[in-house]
Design an enzyme around this catalytic site. Structure first.
Site, PDB file in Angstrom:
ATOM      1  N   CYS A  88       0.810  -1.227   0.000  1.00 44.09           N
ATOM      2  CA  CYS A  88       0.000   0.000   0.000  1.00 44.09           C
ATOM      3  C   CYS A  88       0.841   1.273   0.000  1.00 44.09           C
ATOM      4  O   CYS A  88       0.344   2.335  -0.352  1.00 44.09           O
ATOM      5  CB  CYS A  88      -0.942   0.005   1.207  1.00 44.09           C
ATOM      6  SG  CYS A  88      -2.191  -1.287   1.162  1.00 44.09           S
ATOM      7  N   GLN A 150      -5.685  -9.053   6.508  1.00 44.40           N
ATOM      8  CA  GLN A 150      -5.862  -7.655   6.890  1.00 44.40           C
ATOM      9  C   GLN A 150      -7.155  -7.447   7.663  1.00 44.40           C
ATOM     10  O   GLN A 150      -7.229  -6.586   8.554  1.00 44.40           O
ATOM     11  CB  GLN A 150      -5.817  -6.766   5.653  1.00 44.40           C
ATOM     12  CG  GLN A 150      -6.853  -7.088   4.598  1.00 44.40           C
ATOM     13  CD  GLN A 150      -6.736  -6.174   3.393  1.00 44.40           C
ATOM     14  OE1 GLN A 150      -6.251  -5.044   3.501  1.00 44.40           O
ATOM     15  NE2 GLN A 150      -7.178  -6.644   2.237  1.00 44.40           N
ATOM     16  N   ARG A 203     -22.640  10.549  -0.055  1.00 40.57           N
ATOM     17  CA  ARG A 203     -23.445  11.622   0.513  1.00 40.57           C
ATOM     18  C   ARG A 203     -24.644  11.093   1.283  1.00 40.57           C
ATOM     19  O   ARG A 203     -25.220  11.807   2.106  1.00 40.57           O
ATOM     20  CB  ARG A 203     -23.926  12.553  -0.601  1.00 40.57           C
ATOM     21  CG  ARG A 203     -22.789  13.251  -1.328  1.00 40.57           C
ATOM     22  CD  ARG A 203     -23.269  14.043  -2.530  1.00 40.57           C
ATOM     23  NE  ARG A 203     -22.141  14.681  -3.200  1.00 40.57           N
ATOM     24  CZ  ARG A 203     -21.641  15.864  -2.858  1.00 40.57           C
ATOM     25  NH1 ARG A 203     -22.183  16.545  -1.866  1.00 40.57           N
ATOM     26  NH2 ARG A 203     -20.617  16.370  -3.514  1.00 40.57           N
ATOM     27  N   SER A 228     -11.332   0.900   3.817  1.00 39.03           N
ATOM     28  CA  SER A 228     -11.093   1.691   2.601  1.00 39.03           C
ATOM     29  C   SER A 228     -11.795   1.048   1.425  1.00 39.03           C
ATOM     30  O   SER A 228     -11.987  -0.163   1.371  1.00 39.03           O
ATOM     31  CB  SER A 228      -9.594   1.792   2.335  1.00 39.03           C
ATOM     32  OG  SER A 228      -9.007   0.511   2.269  1.00 39.03           O
ATOM     33  N   HIS A 329      -9.043   3.672  -2.001  1.00 38.65           N
ATOM     34  CA  HIS A 329      -7.628   3.349  -1.797  1.00 38.65           C
ATOM     35  C   HIS A 329      -7.086   2.564  -2.993  1.00 38.65           C
ATOM     36  O   HIS A 329      -6.956   1.343  -2.941  1.00 38.65           O
ATOM     37  CB  HIS A 329      -7.501   2.535  -0.500  1.00 38.65           C
ATOM     38  CG  HIS A 329      -6.123   2.085  -0.141  1.00 38.65           C
ATOM     39  ND1 HIS A 329      -4.971   2.634  -0.667  1.00 38.65           N
ATOM     40  CD2 HIS A 329      -5.711   1.102   0.711  1.00 38.65           C
ATOM     41  CE1 HIS A 329      -3.920   2.016  -0.142  1.00 38.65           C
ATOM     42  NE2 HIS A 329      -4.340   1.081   0.679  1.00 38.65           N
ATOM     43  N   CYS A 359      -0.054   2.237   6.677  1.00 35.07           N
ATOM     44  CA  CYS A 359       0.268   0.836   6.929  1.00 35.07           C
ATOM     45  C   CYS A 359       0.411   0.112   5.599  1.00 35.07           C
ATOM     46  O   CYS A 359      -0.197   0.496   4.595  1.00 35.07           O
ATOM     47  CB  CYS A 359      -0.796   0.179   7.798  1.00 35.07           C
ATOM     48  SG  CYS A 359      -2.465   0.231   7.107  1.00 35.07           S
ATOM     49  N   GLY A 361       1.454  -3.947   3.606  1.00 30.79           N
ATOM     50  CA  GLY A 361       1.623  -5.385   3.715  1.00 30.79           C
ATOM     51  C   GLY A 361       3.008  -5.744   4.208  1.00 30.79           C
ATOM     52  O   GLY A 361       3.987  -5.064   3.911  1.00 30.79           O
TER      53      GLY A 361
END
Length: 373
Positions: A88, A150, A203, A228, A329, A359, A361
């Site tokens: 990431c 994760q 929204r 994310s 993401h 963060c 992997g």
């Protein structure tokens, strides 16, 4: 020599199967690189290297997409490119490598950033049939059969820091509120090239809608709403040293004050930004109170909230325009996107220092501290 950020631009972030889903990732990155050069007035022929982050480099993202994107944009063939994978943090690491190159004098002018099409190349595609750890004797001897997930990690962090589902959902809702306010207020318009609407912020979301979602793991507290979003996007920054600034008449917008990366437990995976932030501040000779704005990537709400508790950063200065829970993401691009946003936000708020961390992997975290000029 110092490393300067001369320009910073990104695409809008598109949701999975959304407006950017049919755009070849090389074209997506190439268009942003072209916009970066146009905005800064830099001569493409003067660029020494192109460094892009990308994860799951398969199919349209294979074959060194940094090189392909540059060529697809019609830019000079003598300029090389290299693709970086720090999971990431790939886009952020690309900027770190660029900063090291120009500070050392081995290069003077480097395009750095990241790109990811998660619509075309689904997350985890490169892990294949077995994944990165199965079958490794050394890994098994060191970490046993602890499952690497994760989602499990996000839940374990929530337990370790005593975070409730209500707290996670309130944080996620605030991310959407801030993102929508930033879009409606035109605060992110200057960051974006091309279509100026980010597609992911919701929204119409609410605590009631979030509460109705099932956890991602049985008995867990993390849901899709507090994670994310899968997304597509690209971002790029022009990194230069003093020699390039003088030679090419460029105008720096920020100085890279500090770059570093640290590791932590690779199975818990998502806690490294805490120690990495402390390490970076110490190395830079700064206190948490010296930082005007923070970006901690919202891989999951629990990651950001645990980081906030440990660092004691003022929440009013953290992810002020919303984070990845709202914006999405796109893995290889996010680190660069956050740095693009930080350059623009420091200019808007007249702040001095900005800190970006995320963060990654393998239980890693990058930290970049920039100083507005």
């Amino acid at each position: 020599m110092d490393a300067y950020l001369v320009g910073a631009v990104r695409s809008p972030v598109g949701r999975r199967d959304g407006v950017l889903s049919a755009v070849h990732p090389a074209d997506l990155a190439g268009e942003i690189i072209t916009a970066l050069l146009a905005r800064t007035g830099a001569d493409p022929a003067a660029v020494d290297d192109v460094i892009l982050g990308c994860v799951d480099t398969l199919g349209p993202q294979s074959g060194d997409i940094a090189r392909t994107a540059w060529l697809a944009a019609g830019l000079p063939e003598h300029v090389p490119g290299v693709t970086v994978d720090r999971q990431c943090g790939s886009g952020q690491q690309a900027v770190h490598f660029a900063a090291q190159a120009v500070a050392s004098g081995s290069a003077d002018l480097v395009v750095a950033g990241g790109v990811q099409s998660m619509s075309q190349v689904p997350i985890g595609s490169a892990m294949g049939l077995t994944g990165p750890y199965q079958g490794s004797r050394g890994w098994a001897e060191r970490y046993g059969d602890r499952p690497v997930s994760q989602f499990r990690s996000a839940d374990e962090i929530a337990v370790r820091w005593g975070l409730t589902r209500d707290e996670l959902e309130e944080y996620a809702l605030e991310s959407h509120r801030r993102a929508v306010a930033a879009i409606d207020g035109g605060l992110v318009t200057s960051e974006i090239s091309g279509m100026t609407t980010d597609e992911c912020p919701r929204r119409d979301t609410s605590r009631e809608r979030m509460a109705a979602l099932r956890p991602l793991r049985e008995g867990g507290v993390t849901t899709a709403a507090t994670s994310s979003q899968i997304a597509d996007g690209a971002a790029a920054l022009l990194v230069a040293n003093e020699r390039a600034v003088r030679r090419h008449g460029l105008t720096p917008r920020a100085r890279i004050r500090h770059i570093s990366a640290r590791g932590d437990d690779p199975v818990l995976m998502l806690t490294a930004p805490i120690a990495a932030t402390a390490y970076a501040l110490e190395r830079a000779g700064l206190q948490i109170s010296d930082i005007s704005r923070f970006e901690i990537n919202e891989a999951f709400a629990s990651v950001a909230l645990a980081w906030l508790r440990e660092t004691k950063a003022d929440p009013a200065t953290v992810n002020v325009n919303g984070g990845a829970i709202a914006f999405g993401h796109p893995l290889g691009a996010t680190g660069a996107r956050l740095l693009v946003g930080m350059v623009h936000e420091l200019e808007r708020c007249d702040g001095r220092f900005g800190l970006v961390t995320m963060c990654e992997g393998g239980g890693q975290a990058n930290v970049t501290i920039i100083e507005r000029l």
